[in-house]
Design a protein around this motif. Structure first.
Motif, mmCIF file in Angstrom:
data_model
loop_
_atom_site.group_PDB
_atom_site.id
_atom_site.type_symbol
_atom_site.label_atom_id
_atom_site.label_comp_id
_atom_site.label_asym_id
_atom_site.label_seq_id
_atom_site.Cartn_x
_atom_site.Cartn_y
_atom_site.Cartn_z
ATOM 1 N N PRO A 73 55.521 50.298 40.803
ATOM 2 C CA PRO A 73 56.925 50.657 40.610
ATOM 3 C C PRO A 73 57.116 51.757 39.557
ATOM 4 N N VAL A 74 56.055 52.059 38.794
ATOM 5 C CA VAL A 74 56.095 53.088 37.752
ATOM 6 C C VAL A 74 54.752 53.813 37.712
ATOM 7 N N SER A 75 54.716 54.955 37.042
ATOM 8 C CA SER A 75 53.465 55.692 36.835
ATOM 9 C C SER A 75 52.892 55.340 35.470
ATOM 10 N N GLY A 76 51.562 55.354 35.386
ATOM 11 C CA GLY A 76 50.939 55.101 34.097
ATOM 12 C C GLY A 76 49.507 54.640 34.234
ATOM 13 N N GLU A 77 49.028 54.013 33.170
ATOM 14 C CA GLU A 77 47.647 53.533 33.103
ATOM 15 C C GLU A 77 47.634 52.014 33.105
ATOM 16 N N ILE A 78 46.740 51.434 33.910
ATOM 17 C CA ILE A 78 46.566 49.983 33.929
ATOM 18 C C ILE A 78 45.852 49.591 32.631
ATOM 19 N N VAL A 79 46.526 48.816 31.787
ATOM 20 C CA VAL A 79 45.927 48.416 30.515
ATOM 21 C C VAL A 79 45.509 46.945 30.512
ATOM 22 N N GLU A 80 45.958 46.202 31.518
ATOM 23 C CA GLU A 80 45.568 44.798 31.632
ATOM 24 C C GLU A 80 45.688 44.377 33.088
ATOM 25 N N VAL A 81 44.729 43.560 33.554
ATOM 26 C CA VAL A 81 44.724 43.049 34.924
ATOM 27 C C VAL A 81 44.631 41.525 34.843
ATOM 28 N N ASN A 82 45.401 40.834 35.644
ATOM 29 C CA ASN A 82 45.364 39.369 35.677
ATOM 30 C C ASN A 82 44.152 38.919 36.485
ATOM 31 N N GLY A 83 43.015 38.778 35.807
ATOM 32 C CA GLY A 83 41.767 38.377 36.451
ATOM 33 C C GLY A 83 41.802 36.987 37.048
ATOM 34 N N GLU A 84 42.720 36.138 36.585
ATOM 35 C CA GLU A 84 42.849 34.780 37.122
ATOM 36 C C GLU A 84 43.153 34.798 38.617
ATOM 37 N N LEU A 85 43.825 35.855 39.076
ATOM 38 C CA LEU A 85 44.230 35.906 40.480
ATOM 39 C C LEU A 85 43.057 36.086 41.431
ATOM 40 N N GLU A 86 41.937 36.633 40.951
ATOM 41 C CA GLU A 86 40.762 36.764 41.819
ATOM 42 C C GLU A 86 40.283 35.398 42.284
ATOM 43 N N GLU A 87 40.267 34.436 41.354
ATOM 44 C CA GLU A 87 39.815 33.088 41.670
ATOM 45 C C GLU A 87 40.921 32.229 42.280
ATOM 46 N N ALA A 88 42.170 32.527 41.921
ATOM 47 C CA ALA A 88 43.295 31.681 42.347
ATOM 48 C C ALA A 88 44.494 32.535 42.767
ATOM 49 N N PRO A 89 44.368 33.301 43.876
ATOM 50 C CA PRO A 89 45.490 34.150 44.304
ATOM 51 C C PRO A 89 46.734 33.353 44.671
ATOM 52 N N GLU A 90 46.561 32.072 44.984
ATOM 53 C CA GLU A 90 47.697 31.226 45.340
ATOM 54 C C GLU A 90 48.651 31.009 44.168
ATOM 55 N N ALA A 91 48.233 31.387 42.951
ATOM 56 C CA ALA A 91 49.132 31.297 41.790
ATOM 57 C C ALA A 91 50.389 32.128 42.023
ATOM 58 N N ILE A 92 50.283 33.173 42.829
ATOM 59 C CA ILE A 92 51.445 34.012 43.145
ATOM 60 C C ILE A 92 52.475 33.189 43.911
ATOM 61 N N ASN A 93 52.011 32.363 44.855
ATOM 62 C CA ASN A 93 52.933 31.509 45.600
ATOM 63 C C ASN A 93 53.593 30.481 44.692
ATOM 64 N N GLY A 94 52.847 29.943 43.760
ATOM 65 C CA GLY A 94 53.353 28.882 42.908
ATOM 66 C C GLY A 94 54.240 29.369 41.773
ATOM 67 N N ASP A 95 53.998 30.591 41.282
ATOM 68 C CA ASP A 95 54.723 31.076 40.107
ATOM 69 C C ASP A 95 54.725 32.606 40.110
#
Length: 130
Positions: A73-95
């Motif tokens: 949604p914006v331009s810039g540099e990725i300074v942090e990635v939610n690594g938890e989602l690699e193991e548990a992508p279903e967290a997006i559905n829950g929260d």
């Protein structure tokens, strides 16, 4: 109607933006988007240090129904990635607005935030999409 958070900004591609400070934002997909996708089984996010441009794909989310691009949604540099989602992508559905956050972006141009929708505008927009 999907849950919309008043303090967030929203894109037409169904990403939410939380302003963390005057140079960083946290980004994820909206409750509406995850409901449309269904059960999320895989996510591909950009690497930390990657540069993203507004409205360009920065990853994908795969559900039992479809594979969809995640647009920055914006331009810039990725300074942090939610690594938890690699193991548990279903967290997006829950929260979608909490544990389901995807990346933190250091803004290249804070003025791009003015192009995003308010909660009220997004609510009206997503009702049209239903």
């Amino acid at each position: 109607m999907s849950q919309v958070q008043a303090e967030l900004k929203y894109s037409k591609e169904h990403e939410w933006v939380e302003v963390l400070d005057n140079e960083r934002v946290r980004v994820g997909i909206t409750q509406f988007a995850q409901e449309q996708l269904g059960d999320i089984v895989f996510i591909e996010l950009p690497e930390q240090g990657a540069t993203v441009k507004v409205n360009e794909s920065m990853g994908t989310v795969e559900s039992v129904k479809a594979v969809s691009d995640i647009y920055s949604p914006v331009s810039g540099e990725i300074v942090e990635v939610n690594g938890e989602l690699e193991e548990a992508p279903e967290a997006i559905n829950g929260d979608a607005y909490g544990a389901g956050w995807m990346v933190v972006i250091k803004l290249a141009d804070a003025a791009e935030l003015d192009e995003l929708m308010t909660a009220e505008q997004y609510e009206a927009f997503s009702k049209e999409e239903e």
